[in-house]
Design an enzyme around this catalytic site. Sequence first.
Site, PDB file in Angstrom:
ATOM      1  CE1 TYR A 119      -4.042  -1.892   0.063  1.00  0.00           C
ATOM      2  CE2 TYR A 119      -2.882  -2.910   2.029  1.00  0.00           C
ATOM      3  CZ  TYR A 119      -4.420  -2.826   1.583  1.00  0.00           C
ATOM      4  OH  TYR A 119      -5.155  -3.399   1.401  1.00  0.00           O
ATOM      5  CD  GLU A 141      -2.525   2.684  -2.479  1.00  0.00           C
ATOM      6  OE1 GLU A 141      -1.909   3.026  -2.821  1.00  0.00           O
ATOM      7  OE2 GLU A 141      -1.843   1.632  -2.220  1.00  0.00           O
ATOM      8  CG  ASP A 193     -22.717   5.854  -2.605  1.00  0.00           C
ATOM      9  OD1 ASP A 193     -21.331   5.855  -1.900  1.00  0.00           O
ATOM     10  OD2 ASP A 193     -22.899   6.227  -3.839  1.00  0.00           O
ATOM     11  NE  ARG A 207     -22.932  -0.087  -2.941  1.00  0.00           N
ATOM     12  CZ  ARG A 207     -22.416  -1.327  -2.478  1.00  0.00           C
ATOM     13  NH1 ARG A 207     -22.394  -1.862  -4.143  1.00  0.00           N
ATOM     14  NH2 ARG A 207     -21.813  -1.481  -1.170  1.00  0.00           N
ATOM     15  CG  LEU A 216     -11.076   4.334  -2.480  1.00  0.00           C
ATOM     16  CD1 LEU A 216      -9.859   5.373  -1.551  1.00  0.00           C
ATOM     17  CD2 LEU A 216     -10.906   3.077  -2.600  1.00  0.00           C
ATOM     18  CB  ALA A 262      -2.813   6.423   9.379  1.00  0.00           C
ATOM     19  CG  ASN A 263      -2.027   1.244  11.386  1.00  0.00           C
ATOM     20  OD1 ASN A 263      -2.086   1.655  12.441  1.00  0.00           O
ATOM     21  ND2 ASN A 263      -1.268   0.208  12.553  1.00  0.00           N
ATOM     22  CG  MET A 264      -8.565   2.241  11.557  1.00  0.00           C
ATOM     23  SD  MET A 264     -10.189   2.627  10.578  1.00  0.00           S
ATOM     24  CE  MET A 264     -11.899   1.394  11.826  1.00  0.00           C
TER      25      MET A 264
END
Length: 372
Positions: free
Chosen positions: A94, A118, A198, A203, A240, A299-301
Site C-alpha cells: 500500500y 490500492e 451515497d 448503489r 474513496l 491510519a492503519n485500522m
Amino acid sequence: MLIGCPKEIKPQEFRVGLTPAAVREAVAHGHDVIIETGAGLGAGFDDAAYLAAGAEIVATAEAVFARADMVVKVKEPQAIERARLREGQILFTYLHLAPDPDQTRDLLASGVTAIAYETVTDASGGLPLLAPMSEVAGRLAPQVGAWALHKANGGRGVLMGGVPGVGPADVVVIGGGVVGTQAARVAAGMGADVTVLDRSLPRLRYLDDVYRGVFKTRYASTDATAELITRADMVIGAVLIPGAAAPKLVSRAQLSTMKPGAVIVDVAIDQGGCFETSRATTHQDPIYEVDGIVHYCVANMPGAVARSATLALGNATMPFMIALANKGWHKACADDPHLAAGLNTHAGQLTNAAVGVALNLPAIMPAALLDA
C-alpha cells in the site's frame, strides 16, 4: 526472483506482507524468499513457520532491502525504508501517495518501481487488493466508534443498541462502497439506527434491495449530509476516490451543529481523510477532540486485527505477487492492465494521474512505459 519481506515499523502495525502460505507458493514457482526475523510475530506467524515454508530468515531489514529484487510489505515505506530502496527494485505494498508528498518525492528519487495495492483494479471496476482491508476497516469502524462513544473517552455515553425504553445510537455512514456497507452492516447488527449516504442511485438501490431495511439509505446531497450529522451520535467517513485524496465532506464549521460528544470515525484517513478536522492517529493514541467532537482517525485500522487482516490481504495479493515474480514487472503489467493500474512510480517517473493531480506533479500513463 528473490522476494523479501521486512518487519513493519509503522507504530502499532502488526500485519506482515507475506504469510507462510505465500512463501510456500513463491518457492513452488522457483523463487527464493527472505523474511526479516520476527516479521510475522504480530500476526501469529513465527520464524519456524516461514522456515518450514522454504524461506530464509535474515537478521535485519537492511538485509532484506539490500538483497531483494522485490520487496513485499503492507504499509507505505517509512522514511528509513525509503532510503534503502533502489532503481530496478520492485516495491509491492500500500502506498496512498496522494496525501503524502514526502513519500512520493522519496520514491521518485529512489527510482524504485512501486506498485500500490490500492490502485490495482479488476474487470468489474473494483479494487481487489484494497477490498479486503476495506472490509476489515469497515467492520471495525462501528466497534471502535462504540468505544469512543464511552463517556470515559469523551463520547456522549450512548450505547449502540440502546436498552428497553431507551433508543439506540444514531449512526450515519458517508459512502456506500465496501467500507460503508460493511460499517453499516455491523452498526445495524449492534442495534444502532443506521443511515447510509451515497451519490450513486444504482448503489443505493442495490443496498436497499439486498439489505431490505436493515439500514436506511439517503442520497448524499449537501443538505442531507448537513441534516443527518446534526442528529448523529456517530459519523463514519467511508468515501474513496481511487488513488486520489479523499474529498472533505464535513467542515470544521459543521462540527458546531453536531451533538457534543458525538464521534467521527474517519476510515478514509489513509487518503487524507474526509473530514476537514481529521489528522492521522495511531492505535497507541487513537482519539482526539475538536470542538467537543471525538475523532478516531487511526491510519492503519486493520492492524488492530493483524492475523485476520494479514490472511485476508495475503489471499488477495498472492496471485499478483506470483505474476510479478514469474514475469518481472514489465511483462506482468503488459499482460494484465489491471495490475498495470497499480503502477505508481518507475525509474523516477510518476505513473498515476490522480496522484499527479493531487500533488501538482507531472505524471505519465503506465501504458507509455509498457509500449516503449
